[in-house]
Design an enzyme around this catalytic site. Structure first.
Site, short mmCIF file in Angstrom:
data_model
loop_
_atom_site.label_atom_id
_atom_site.label_comp_id
_atom_site.label_asym_id
_atom_site.label_seq_id
_atom_site.Cartn_x
_atom_site.Cartn_y
_atom_site.Cartn_z
N LYS A 22 0.83 -1.18 0.02
CA LYS A 22 -0.04 0.03 -0.02
C LYS A 22 0.90 1.30 -0.14
CE LYS A 22 -1.91 1.49 4.03
NZ LYS A 22 -1.40 3.01 4.34
N ASN A 23 1.67 1.38 0.99
CA ASN A 23 2.61 2.57 0.91
C ASN A 23 3.57 2.77 -0.26
OD1 ASN A 23 1.31 3.27 3.37
ND2 ASN A 23 2.96 2.53 4.79
N ARG A 94 -3.47 11.20 4.75
CA ARG A 94 -2.18 12.01 4.76
C ARG A 94 -1.30 11.81 3.61
NH1 ARG A 94 1.02 14.39 8.52
NH2 ARG A 94 2.76 13.43 7.43
N CYS A 118 -3.82 13.40 13.28
CA CYS A 118 -4.56 12.10 13.08
C CYS A 118 -4.59 11.34 14.30
CB CYS A 118 -3.99 11.37 11.95
SG CYS A 118 -2.34 10.60 12.11
N ARG A 123 1.96 14.67 13.34
CA ARG A 123 2.28 14.30 12.14
C ARG A 123 2.30 15.66 11.08
NH1 ARG A 123 -0.05 8.66 10.15
NH2 ARG A 123 1.96 8.77 8.90
N PRO A 124 3.24 16.50 11.42
CA PRO A 124 3.24 17.74 10.65
C PRO A 124 3.96 17.34 9.31
CG PRO A 124 5.03 17.59 12.26
CD PRO A 124 4.27 16.24 12.45
N VAL A 125 3.92 18.48 8.38
CA VAL A 125 4.56 18.31 7.09
C VAL A 125 5.52 19.34 6.84
CG1 VAL A 125 2.44 17.27 5.96
CG2 VAL A 125 2.66 19.87 5.98
N ASP A 126 6.20 19.98 7.62
CA ASP A 126 7.40 21.04 7.76
C ASP A 126 8.52 20.44 6.89
OD1 ASP A 126 7.45 19.19 10.18
OD2 ASP A 126 9.28 20.14 10.60
N LEU A 127 8.93 18.96 6.82
CA LEU A 127 9.99 18.66 6.27
C LEU A 127 9.80 18.61 4.80
CD1 LEU A 127 11.05 15.76 8.61
CD2 LEU A 127 12.11 17.94 8.52
N ASP A 308 4.86 0.47 12.03
CA ASP A 308 3.75 -0.10 11.55
C ASP A 308 3.53 -1.67 12.07
OD1 ASP A 308 3.03 2.32 10.37
OD2 ASP A 308 3.33 1.81 8.40
N ILE A 330 8.52 6.60 16.93
CA ILE A 330 8.20 7.54 15.46
C ILE A 330 7.10 8.16 16.01
CG2 ILE A 330 7.79 7.21 13.20
CD1 ILE A 330 10.30 5.88 13.76
N ARG A 400 -8.46 0.06 4.90
CA ARG A 400 -7.74 0.82 4.49
C ARG A 400 -6.27 0.36 3.86
NH1 ARG A 400 -6.31 6.15 7.66
NH2 ARG A 400 -4.95 6.36 5.85
C1 UD1 Z 1 5.14 6.49 6.42
C2 UD1 Z 1 4.00 5.44 6.16
C3 UD1 Z 1 3.18 5.28 7.61
C4 UD1 Z 1 4.49 4.97 8.60
C5 UD1 Z 1 5.58 6.06 8.68
C6 UD1 Z 1 6.96 5.79 9.45
C7 UD1 Z 1 3.09 5.57 3.89
C8 UD1 Z 1 1.80 6.33 3.35
N1 UD1 Z 1 2.72 5.95 5.46
O1 UD1 Z 1 4.21 7.83 6.81
O2 UD1 Z 1 2.54 4.01 7.40
O3 UD1 Z 1 3.93 4.66 9.76
O4 UD1 Z 1 6.05 6.35 7.46
O5 UD1 Z 1 7.38 4.51 8.93
O6 UD1 Z 1 4.22 5.59 3.58
N2 UD1 Z 1 7.44 14.34 10.61
C9 UD1 Z 1 7.73 15.60 10.88
N3 UD1 Z 1 7.81 16.57 9.72
C10 UD1 Z 1 7.42 16.29 8.44
C11 UD1 Z 1 7.03 14.72 8.21
C12 UD1 Z 1 7.46 13.83 9.18
O7 UD1 Z 1 8.15 15.77 12.07
O8 UD1 Z 1 7.10 16.89 7.63
C13 UD1 Z 1 7.81 13.29 11.82
C14 UD1 Z 1 6.46 12.30 11.69
O9 UD1 Z 1 5.50 12.93 12.83
C15 UD1 Z 1 7.09 11.29 12.47
C16 UD1 Z 1 8.21 11.11 11.73
O10 UD1 Z 1 8.93 12.31 11.29
O11 UD1 Z 1 7.39 11.43 13.67
C17 UD1 Z 1 8.20 10.05 10.60
O12 UD1 Z 1 7.25 10.12 9.81
P1 UD1 Z 1 7.26 10.00 7.95
O13 UD1 Z 1 8.40 8.85 7.79
O14 UD1 Z 1 7.21 11.23 7.49
O15 UD1 Z 1 5.89 8.89 8.15
P2 UD1 Z 1 4.89 9.17 6.86
O16 UD1 Z 1 5.71 9.22 5.57
O17 UD1 Z 1 3.83 10.33 7.09
#
Ligand code: UD1
Length: 421
Positions: A22-23, A94, A118, A123-127, A308, A330, A400
């Site tokens: 899926k991912n 997301r 969520c 789970r921010p998107v700052d990165l 996961d 995580i 899902r």
């Molecule tokens: C992906 C997977 C999810 C899995 C996760 C970690 C998909 C669709 N989903 O989620 O199933 O649980 O990897 O293996 O592939 N973070 C920030 N800022 C950001 C982005 C992330 O602080 O902009 C933090 C998150 O809150 C978290 C950590 O980074 O604590 C890792 O998250 P990330 O690897 O980005 O997870 P996803 O890609 O959302």
């Protein structure tokens, strides 16, 4: 809303086919936005998240065929008509944010809703945003949306991620393949889904090196073409089904499973008293003689133990002899399955990111509620081993990420059925 009823106790025997990831598929589908030629994905799983991504791409003007049938998705973005990922879709899933990089790279602009909170944390998107800005995009936050513009196109850059992010690495990779010059992603995610995406992009004509390592180097190209790509096996579905014989004392072959996808997880299973063997068709899992033993688990980015699989592992350790400590590194709030497992007799204490599990001889069936995707399947695993009947409600979470769960487990002797209302 559907429920799943399980009567526990049967030791599972047989084989379970593992679907495409899926991912991985959720990152591969937006890659269609990078080209006006067709992209075909084979071995795609049939899941509601995949349909959601299909709907999002459709709303941007992409053609998406094969969603109903599953397995082969035919994607084409020869005539994009939109650049906005709406809040209504992004808040449901997301992974919608993965259209950001490809849209900026192809169109020079994008509007993507912030996902909001969520179940498992902020789970921010700052990165994601930082990566796009490093590549030259100008980004403003207005009305809950990221408004991105790259009027002069994207240009290669060094992007050093302060923490490992799967999604931000994927977005950066997809944007960088069409940027001018060289991009270096440092502290990149190493997950098999990243490797799969890089391979697909390379098939489309991208120049990428180093995927699977912490440093990925991308040489931008002017345009990408079409390709056909087979989606990698789902390591989380694999790990989940490996736990079915482990928790019930059975013997199951997971078809299409590969050890390198789940090495850290398999090592913990071994320490708990579960045998994992590679076979010609996949991985065979069975319980060694004697009871399950407690093990400590700490989640980490790949190649560490996947977050996961933490909920599912907790179900197993609930029945192991001794005390196990699970540390979630995580996500901040990913123990919502613990109180539900407790309803089935599990002994779990949660303090912050640490759960201490004292194994009990037997779990007992109970009505329980799924809170998120992985939590819901952990309840099903627990139910397979429990005495009596368990009814899991809110199983739309399950749909899902797991296709035909009751069929796959039922074929191995589980007493499991879906109750549709
Ligand atoms: C992906 C997977 C999810 C899995 C996760 C970690 C998909 C669709 N989903 O989620 O199933 O649980 O990897 O293996 O592939 N973070 C920030 N800022 C950001 C982005 C992330 O602080 O902009 C933090 C998150 O809150 C978290 C950590 O980074 O604590 C890792 O998250 P990330 O690897 O980005 O997870 P996803 O890609 O959302």
């Amino acid at each position: 809303m559907d429920q799943i009823r399980v009567r526990g106790g049967a030791a599972l025997q047989g084989s379970i086919p593992i679907a495409g990831a899926k991912n991985a598929c959720l990152a591969l589908m937006p890659a269609t936005l990078l080209t006006d030629e067709p992209l075909t994905l084979t071995n795609a799983p049939r899941l509601s998240d995949i349909s959601t991504m299909g709907a999002l791409l459709g709303s941007l003007g992409a053609e998406v065929a094969g969603l109903q049938e599953g397995r082969v998705l035919a994607l084409s973005s020869h005539a994009l008509t939109g650049s906005r990922a709406d809040y209504d879709i992004v808040r449901k899933m997301r992974a919608s944010v993965l259209v950001l990089g490809p849209l900026i790279a192809r169109l020079g602009h994008a509007e993507v809703s912030l996902p909001g909170g969520c179940a498992i944390g902020a789970r921010p998107v700052d990165l994601h945003r930082m990566a796009m800005e490093r590549l030259g995009a100008e980004i403003e936050l207005r009305d809950g949306y990221l408004h991105a513009r790259a009027p002069r196109g994207l240009r290669g850059a060094v992007i050093d991620f302060p923490i490992v992010s799967v999604g931000a690495t994927e977005n950066a990779l997809m944007a960088a393949v069409l940027a001018r010059g060289t991009t270096v992603l440092k502290n990149a995610a190493r997950e098999p889904e990243i490797v799969d995406l890089a391979r697909c992009l390379r098939g489309m004509g991208a120049q990428i090196d180093g995927e699977g390592s912490p440093e990925i180097v991308i040489e931008g190209v002017d345009r990408l073409g079409g390709s056909t790509h087979r989606v990698v096996a789902d390591r989380i579905e694999l790990g989940t089904y490996m736990l079915a014989p482990a928790i019930t004392g059975g013997d199951v072959e997971c078809l299409g499973g590969r050890l390198e996808l789940v090495a850290a997880f398999a090592e913990k299973l071994g320490a708990a008293g579960v045998a994992v063997e590679e076979t010609a068709a996949g991985l065979r899992v069975h319980r060694r003689d004697g009871p399950l033993r407690a093990v400590d688990v700490e989640t980490a980015p790949f190649p560490g133990f996947p977050t996961d699989l933490q909920a599912q592992m907790m179900a197993l350790l609930s029945t192991a002899s001794g005390v196990s400590v699970l540390e979630e590194r995580i996500f901040e709030n990913r123990f919502m399955h613990a109180p539900e497992l407790a309803r089935m007799g599990a002994q779990i204490e949660v303090h912050g990111g640490t759960a201490t599990v004292t194994g009990v001889e037997r779990l007992r069936g109970a009505p329980v509620m799924a809170t998120d995707l992985r939590a819901s399947v952990s309840l099903i695993l627990a139910a397979l081993a429990a005495e009596g009947e368990t009814v899991v409600s809110r199983v739309y979470h399950l749909d899902r990420g797991y296709e035909r769960v009751e069929e796959k487990l039922g074929a191995c002797g589980a007493d499991i059925e879906r109750i549709s209302e």
